[in-house]
Design a protein around this motif. Structure first.
Motif, mmCIF file in Angstrom:
data_model
loop_
_atom_site.group_PDB
_atom_site.id
_atom_site.type_symbol
_atom_site.label_atom_id
_atom_site.label_comp_id
_atom_site.label_asym_id
_atom_site.label_seq_id
_atom_site.Cartn_x
_atom_site.Cartn_y
_atom_site.Cartn_z
ATOM 1 N N GLY A 318 -10.961 -14.893 -3.834
ATOM 2 C CA GLY A 318 -10.478 -14.259 -2.358
ATOM 3 C C GLY A 318 -11.007 -12.833 -2.549
ATOM 4 N N ALA A 319 -10.889 -12.182 -1.202
ATOM 5 C CA ALA A 319 -11.273 -11.033 -0.941
ATOM 6 C C ALA A 319 -10.268 -10.010 -1.617
ATOM 7 N N GLU A 324 -3.153 -1.788 4.622
ATOM 8 C CA GLU A 324 -3.266 -1.166 6.031
ATOM 9 C C GLU A 324 -2.511 -0.064 6.202
ATOM 10 N N VAL A 325 -3.231 0.930 6.846
ATOM 11 C CA VAL A 325 -2.371 2.081 6.908
ATOM 12 C C VAL A 325 -2.375 2.198 8.567
ATOM 13 N N GLU A 358 -9.660 9.123 -3.512
ATOM 14 C CA GLU A 358 -11.051 9.253 -4.200
ATOM 15 C C GLU A 358 -11.789 9.850 -3.174
ATOM 16 N N PRO A 359 -12.152 11.164 -3.184
ATOM 17 C CA PRO A 359 -13.191 11.777 -2.175
ATOM 18 C C PRO A 359 -14.408 11.014 -2.029
ATOM 19 N N GLY A 406 -6.488 3.630 -7.147
ATOM 20 C CA GLY A 406 -7.273 2.315 -7.621
ATOM 21 C C GLY A 406 -7.127 1.058 -6.741
ATOM 22 N N LYS A 407 -6.565 1.494 -5.426
ATOM 23 C CA LYS A 407 -6.558 0.295 -4.476
ATOM 24 C C LYS A 407 -7.243 0.741 -2.920
ATOM 25 N N LYS A 408 -7.865 -0.306 -2.418
ATOM 26 C CA LYS A 408 -8.360 -0.020 -1.154
ATOM 27 C C LYS A 408 -7.411 0.370 0.091
ATOM 28 N N VAL A 409 -7.415 1.276 0.797
ATOM 29 C CA VAL A 409 -6.637 1.561 1.871
ATOM 30 C C VAL A 409 -7.602 1.644 3.205
#
Length: 435
Positions: A318-319, A324-325, A358-359, A406-409
């Motif tokens: 799975g993806a 979500e922000v 992470e910039p 460590g997580k995608k937002v």
């Protein structure tokens, strides 16, 4: 007479001294400007005229491309273990074997965008190469085909009809999801348009209309009703893909290969750079961009693949989870749901409320443009992009993403574009930059 002989050595000494102070171009590290034709012309200029600097050789803005190269484009649909519909299905084993055959034959698999760049004269492609495409948007393309393509390191293109995505009027349990498409997008997969409902686009042909409640009716549309329907099929599907995924869509695959000059014009006006059919043929440098043929691979016609290769030879799970922000938490500019009066807005968001960013991971996608070069200030958390290419349409979707702890937002928002202002901006000349 003695005086004349005495003066001669003095003159020679003076000349020698002048030569030491003004060394010749041959002995200098500077280029010999006087040897250029323009310098010679300047030397002969009449007194009082201004001789400009010597003209430099014209720079080559584009590479010299190999116009004898050729490519073939393959079209796949669904990958299944048990074939029920041989016209659109193939087994995973057969598909992987064909990818291996391309490698063994020395045929390089290139991306669709590299092919178009070659057609524009912007870059070279290998003399013998292939492009891989998948039509419709089956989940097996994500779950089965993609891992095989990763194994070989092959790029590919997905042609999606938008109502066939999970949740659409034609998207059943075997359909790909928007989340899976976003995962593929984030990993470099090219996603392009294949209409909204995958039907014959020519006026007067029978089409299926989906009514509220799931009821479908077959009918023929003509006149204004047809124009409204075909506009949604061609233009609407492009806009929806761009809005949902924040990408730039520039390719259009025609269902069944059935279209006419009116459909071509509609696609060109919508901003499609290339159109594709299922009538396979080697693609050359001079092949028309509005009718690029693809070889449709079917389980009951294995010879199609074999013949195509010969012709060019002689000529996960799975993806990943995304947090979500809300756009309101990011003080976006333009604000979500607002309307701007320029086609060149400044797009801005404040990520300071998201901790641990992470910039280097901060990225912005703009519908119709794709990934754009943003400026990000880690101290203030501000990410911004000044649009330099006029936005098309009456709305724009922005997707800002980053890795945080460590997580995608990810945050999405959409703003409107006043059509009158956009048209006025398009008609007005570009401002002159003051020097």
């Amino acid at each position: 007479m003695m005086i004349r002989f005495a003066i001669l050595p003095l003159i020679l000494a003076l000349n020698f001294s002048m030569c030491k102070k003004n060394p010749s171009a041959e002995g200098s590290s500077q280029p010999a400007v006087s040897s250029s034709p323009s310098a010679g012309a300047s030397a002969g200029a009449s007194p009082g005229t201004s001789a400009g600097p010597p003209s430099s050789p014209a720079k080559i803005s584009k590479p010299v491309v190999d116009q004898t190269a050729q490519t073939i484009i393959f079209c796949y649909h669904r990958l299944v273990d048990k074939i029920r519909y041989p016209g659109t299905e193939i087994t995973p084993a057969a598909f992987e074997a064909e990818m291996q055959q391309l490698k063994d034959a020395g045929i390089t698999v290139i991306s669709m965008q590299d092919l178009l760049a070659w057609k524009r004269g912007d870059k070279n492609i290998p003399p013998r190469c292939a492009v891989i495409t998948f039509d419709d948007g089956w989940k097996s393309q994500y779950e089965v085909a993609w891992p095989i393509m990763k194994k070989f390191g092959y790029p590919f293109t997905m042609f999606i009809y938008t109502e066939g995505v999970r949740g659409g009027s034609l998207g059943g349990g075997e359909a790909i999801t928007w989340e899976q498409l976003a995962d593929m997008r984030d990993n470099g997969v090219d996603i392009q348009a294949h209409t909204a409902t995958h039907q014959d686009l020519r006026e007067g042909h029978n089409i299926m209309l989906a009514a509220p409640g799931g009821k479908r009716t077959r009918t023929k549309l003509t006149g204004p009703q047809y124009e409204q329907w075909v506009h949604n099929e061609v233009v609407g599907s492009k806009e929806l893909l761009e809005q949902r995924l924040g990408i730039k869509v520039n390719c259009f695959a025609v269902p069944f290969g059935n279209y006419n000059e009116h459909v071509k014009e509609l696609a060109r006006n919508a901003g499609f750079e290339a159109m594709f059919t299922v009538y396979g043929q080697p693609i050359t440098f001079t092949s028309p961009l509005d009718s690029l043929g693809r070889y449709a691979i079917e389980a009951n016609k294995p010879k199609v693949f074999v013949d195509a290769v010969k012709m060019i030879g002689t000529s996960s799970g799975g993806a990943a989870a995304v947090a979500e922000v809300g756009a309101a938490d990011l003080s976006t500019q333009p604000a979500d749901g607002s309307t701007v009066h320029t086609a060149l807005p400044l797009i801005k968001a404040n990520l300071s409320r998201v901790s641990g960013i992470e910039p280097a991971s901060v990225q912005m996608r703009v519908s119709g443009l794709g990934v754009v070069p943003v400026s990000y200030d880690p101290k203030t958390g501000t990410v911004l992009y000044q649009v330099t290419q006029k936005l098309r349409g009456d709305s724009c979707t922005v997707i800002v993403s980053a890795k945080a702890e460590g997580k995608k937002v990810e945050a999405h928002w959409t703003f409107g574009i006043d059509a009158t202002a956009a048209a006025a901006a398009k008609a007005s000349p570009s401002p002159t930059v003051k020097k």
